[in-house]
Design an enzyme around this catalytic site. Sequence first.
Site, short mmCIF file in Angstrom:
data_model
loop_
_atom_site.label_atom_id
_atom_site.label_comp_id
_atom_site.label_asym_id
_atom_site.label_seq_id
_atom_site.Cartn_x
_atom_site.Cartn_y
_atom_site.Cartn_z
N GLY A 213 0.83 -1.20 0.00
CA GLY A 213 0.00 0.00 0.00
C GLY A 213 0.85 1.24 0.00
N GLY B 243 0.65 5.50 1.26
CA GLY B 243 -0.12 6.57 1.88
C GLY B 243 0.70 7.85 1.90
CG PHE C 77 2.28 9.72 6.94
CD1 PHE C 77 2.69 11.01 7.23
CD2 PHE C 77 0.95 9.40 7.10
CE1 PHE C 77 1.80 11.95 7.67
CE2 PHE C 77 0.06 10.34 7.55
CZ PHE C 77 0.47 11.63 7.84
N GLY C 78 4.28 7.31 3.39
CA GLY C 78 5.23 6.37 2.85
C GLY C 78 4.56 5.14 2.29
CB SER C 79 5.52 2.76 -0.13
OG SER C 79 5.46 3.93 -0.90
CB VAL C 80 3.15 -0.69 3.58
CG1 VAL C 80 3.37 -1.85 4.53
CG2 VAL C 80 2.74 0.54 4.35
CE LYS D 164 3.40 4.20 6.92
NZ LYS D 164 2.04 3.87 6.68
CG ASP E 79 -4.36 8.96 8.73
OD1 ASP E 79 -5.46 9.26 8.21
OD2 ASP E 79 -3.39 8.56 8.08
#
Length: 795
Positions: free
Chosen positions: A504, A506, A508-511, A525, A620
């Site tokens: 995923g 978002g 704040f960054g990718s996972v 993350k 969030d």
Amino acid sequence: MGNRTKLLLPLYVLIFHSLSFETYGSIKMDTHTMYPGQSLSGNQTISSSNGRFELGFFKPGNSTAYYVGIWYKNISAETVVWVANRDKPLLDPSGSKLELTRKGSLVLYNQSEIPVWSSSNTMDGSIVAVLEDCGNLVLRNGSTSSPSVVVWESFDHPTDTWLPGARLGGSKMSKKGQRQRYVSWSSSDDPSPGPFSLGLEMDGTGTYHVLKNGHRHWTCGMWLERISSFSTEIVDRNYTNMTYVSNEEETYYKYSVTDTSVLVRYKMDVSGKVQKLVWKDDSQIWESIWEKPKEDCEIYGFCGANGACNQFGLHHCKCLGGFEPKIPGEWNTGNYTNGCRRRSQLQCNEDGKHSFQMIPNIRLPANEVSLTNVKSLKECKSACLRDCSCIAYTIGYYGNCSVWREDLLNIQYLSYGDILRKDLYIRLPKADLAASRAKTRIRIERFTISAAAATVILIAILILLVSTRRMSSSSDAKPADDVLVLFKFGDLRSATKNFSEKLGEGGFGSVFKGTLPNSTAIAVKSLKCQDQEDKQFRTEVSTLGTIHHVNLVRLLGFCLKGMKRFLVYDYMPNGSLDSHLFYKDSKILDWKTRHHIAKGVARGLAYLHENCRLCIIHCDIKPENILLDADYNPLLSDFGLAKLFGRDFSRVLTSMKGTRGYLAPEMISGEPITPKSDVFSYGMLLLEIISGRRNWEARDNENDNYFPARAAICVSNGGDVLSLLDPKLHGDANAKEVIRACRVACWCIQDEEQHRPSMGQVVQILEGVQEINRPPIVGNASEYYQSYIPHWLGK
Ligand SMILES: *[C@@H]1O[C@H](CO)[C@@H](O)[C@H](O)[C@H]1NC(C)=O
Ligand SMILES: *[C@@H]1O[C@H](CO)[C@@H](O)[C@H](O)[C@H]1NC(C)=O
Ligand SMILES: *[C@@H]1O[C@H](CO)[C@@H](O)[C@H](O)[C@H]1NC(C)=O
Ligand SMILES: *[C@@H]1O[C@H](CO)[C@@H](O)[C@H](O)[C@H]1NC(C)=O
Ligand SMILES: *[C@@H]1O[C@H](CO)[C@@H](O)[C@H](O)[C@H]1NC(C)=O
Ligand SMILES: *[C@@H]1O[C@H](CO)[C@@H](O)[C@H](O)[C@H]1NC(C)=O
Ligand SMILES: *[C@@H]1O[C@H](CO)[C@@H](O)[C@H](O)[C@H]1NC(C)=O
Ligand SMILES: *[C@@H]1O[C@H](CO)[C@@H](O)[C@H](O)[C@H]1NC(C)=O
Ligand SMILES: *[C@@H]1O[C@H](CO)[C@@H](O)[C@H](O)[C@H]1NC(C)=O
């Protein structure tokens, strides 16, 4: 008590034998009932029929005085759970007697045959006194088998011990009915009422408190100490089932023991702590498995006036700069009650001779005066300067200027992860200011050096840990509790196959998905670049590493590589909630699962908010951040990022597509964020769980497209709430649960923060232990509807 015989006097046997006495053979003659005219004296006792409790005279510890009380009969430790004559000690038990009078009350006579204690209530007719299996001494008109009325019971007049089946709280009408508080002993040798008491607020919020001499003793968090309820504490599920009842007549907690072979009790201890104690048969001790307040700094005003508490310091209390211990001798022995006084007095009208010293990262003192018309720090400072009695100022938790005119009480130094941390400006004479600055500088230098040394050691340990782990066995790379693993970048890269499987993305960054050599699945993350120092990042992350809750995704470790930062979490096989709620080809979640998810998320959030030490606001909450494990248990992810990203956080958040729909109005308008902002987002999430669609997703042929508004009107008007349910469920749901969920969701999304419930209350409502009314409807329905549509939706 140890050497008291359980045999009764021959005389006693003679007198009482005719009166329905239970005899076993010819020696054992325990009974659990007293009849009118009977009395106990000396070492005579009665016991409960299950043999667990005993009533009689006892002498506590090293005391020379005697009391009448109830204790556990069958354990090695002397454990008194109730005392009749708490503050009327007896000299000699053999000359004293506890009699059940023919009029039907229990009276305790001392050697001079003067009554020193009696049970208050009387009722005509033949009354018996029975020591019940739960440890309750009951006066009633007849035995259990026939219908009888209880006229008095020791559970209504407790001392320091709250037994299973007894209540905390009680009738809301203070005149009628009973209210149970638990009051500590004065000392372990003296059962007379001590300074501490455990009580329940009668406002129906489930808040309980510990008072010391009638004043607040235990503080918990900022949102007005009204946040702790026994039933949201996970640890409290241990051995007991706590229930909270609140209706028009009464409000109380009550608990039962889940395994009746285990002895459990709550006690208001002489130390000022409420303890939950469990008897350990193998070690023959009472083990405290839960207690509040846990830490010294949680105790209200622990460091006295103008002192500040540091839970991690060698000494927990320090005087604020410019202050010194009032009574140095006492202070140095760890008695902080008298607090600190100014080194030199402030003289008013000495313009230019005062200034302010900033104390960073503290919990603000109590008793502030809020100047609601002043919002900027500069104006706040001049307001304070103009006011001779003002000794400190800052912008408080709600964004208003706060000033202090009395001694500063209840300050605590907080760690970086703490949402309550603020800076306070204290008025000092210029001379003291200079002195205290110099001192601070020395301290800071020393601190920096030792902190640097500590960091080096920490890194060494972490590296050692990781490498020994890898060397010793590849089957156990999971970190032990509370230890975060510092991953090497190379290891993460190979675990994630060079970051190839993206789960995923978002704001704040990718996972990415990964697998450790021991085949543990992980989620990595990768945080978007941020300009935070390594040291601060480490501090924040290690705080996150201490958070454990079944509904929070566990942080396993982290990694630093140049400017890059990675967080490593447990991998959740069922992905995030949005994929199950909104996408056609996924398995349809039934209502039971949805309800389970809603409760779990609420519990996780309640834990973040209400855990005294951390008080984290998630900021969030949305389906993308609710992960599901193999059994569809929900786990919240991404908590604590607000702190990691600092100032950037709200900017990222408000600009992020797919997040705005969940943000509370105060977050969008840039006002200070409180836990109630999460409550709002939770309400939005809950509506989506109910409806199975995005709240802002437009539908054709519906003029009331905005689902929250439609839901609010339906719920407020008492409409058919089941019509709000996801059509995919075909009405297959527990209607009561759906109604509760809809109501609570509509309360959560109220514009006014104070109208929203706390997450602890949400948990209770969803669990069905607290009732909930229909939310209010303001103005006429169409205005109301309009007011529910966020302006930024551009309608
Ligand atoms: C119980 O009391 C009686 C009379 O006071 C005394 O004779 C007897 O020794 C006592 N038993 C014990 C074990 O103290
Ligand atoms: C008393 O304690 C012993 C040992 O702990 C136990 O075996 C026995 O069942 C207990 N008796 C009662 C009546 O609880
Ligand atoms: C009784 O006094 C002794 C010596 O002062 C002490 O060690 C012991 O802990 C005391 N017992 C209790 C129950 O207070
Ligand atoms: C019994 O109680 C009365 C009233 O409290 C007191 O005056 C008297 O001294 C007591 N007698 C003994 C022997 O303790
Ligand atoms: C106790 O009192 C109640 C109410 O007065 C009565 O209904 C009941 O029969 C009494 N029970 C006994 C055993 O006397
Ligand atoms: C109950 O408490 C004990 C001791 O604190 C702990 O070891 C145990 O895991 C707990 N059990 C549950 C179900 O929480
Ligand atoms: C806890 O107690 C309540 C009320 O007494 C009961 O309804 C509930 O089933 C109990 N829960 C458990 C897990 O025992
Ligand atoms: C601390 O000092 C106060 C006041 O001097 C005194 O009343 C109190 O008993 C002391 N507390 C302890 C634990 O010594
Ligand atoms: C802050 O000020 C506003 C008015 O500007 C007021 O409505 C609000 O109640 C104040 N908050 C507190 C906590 O005093």
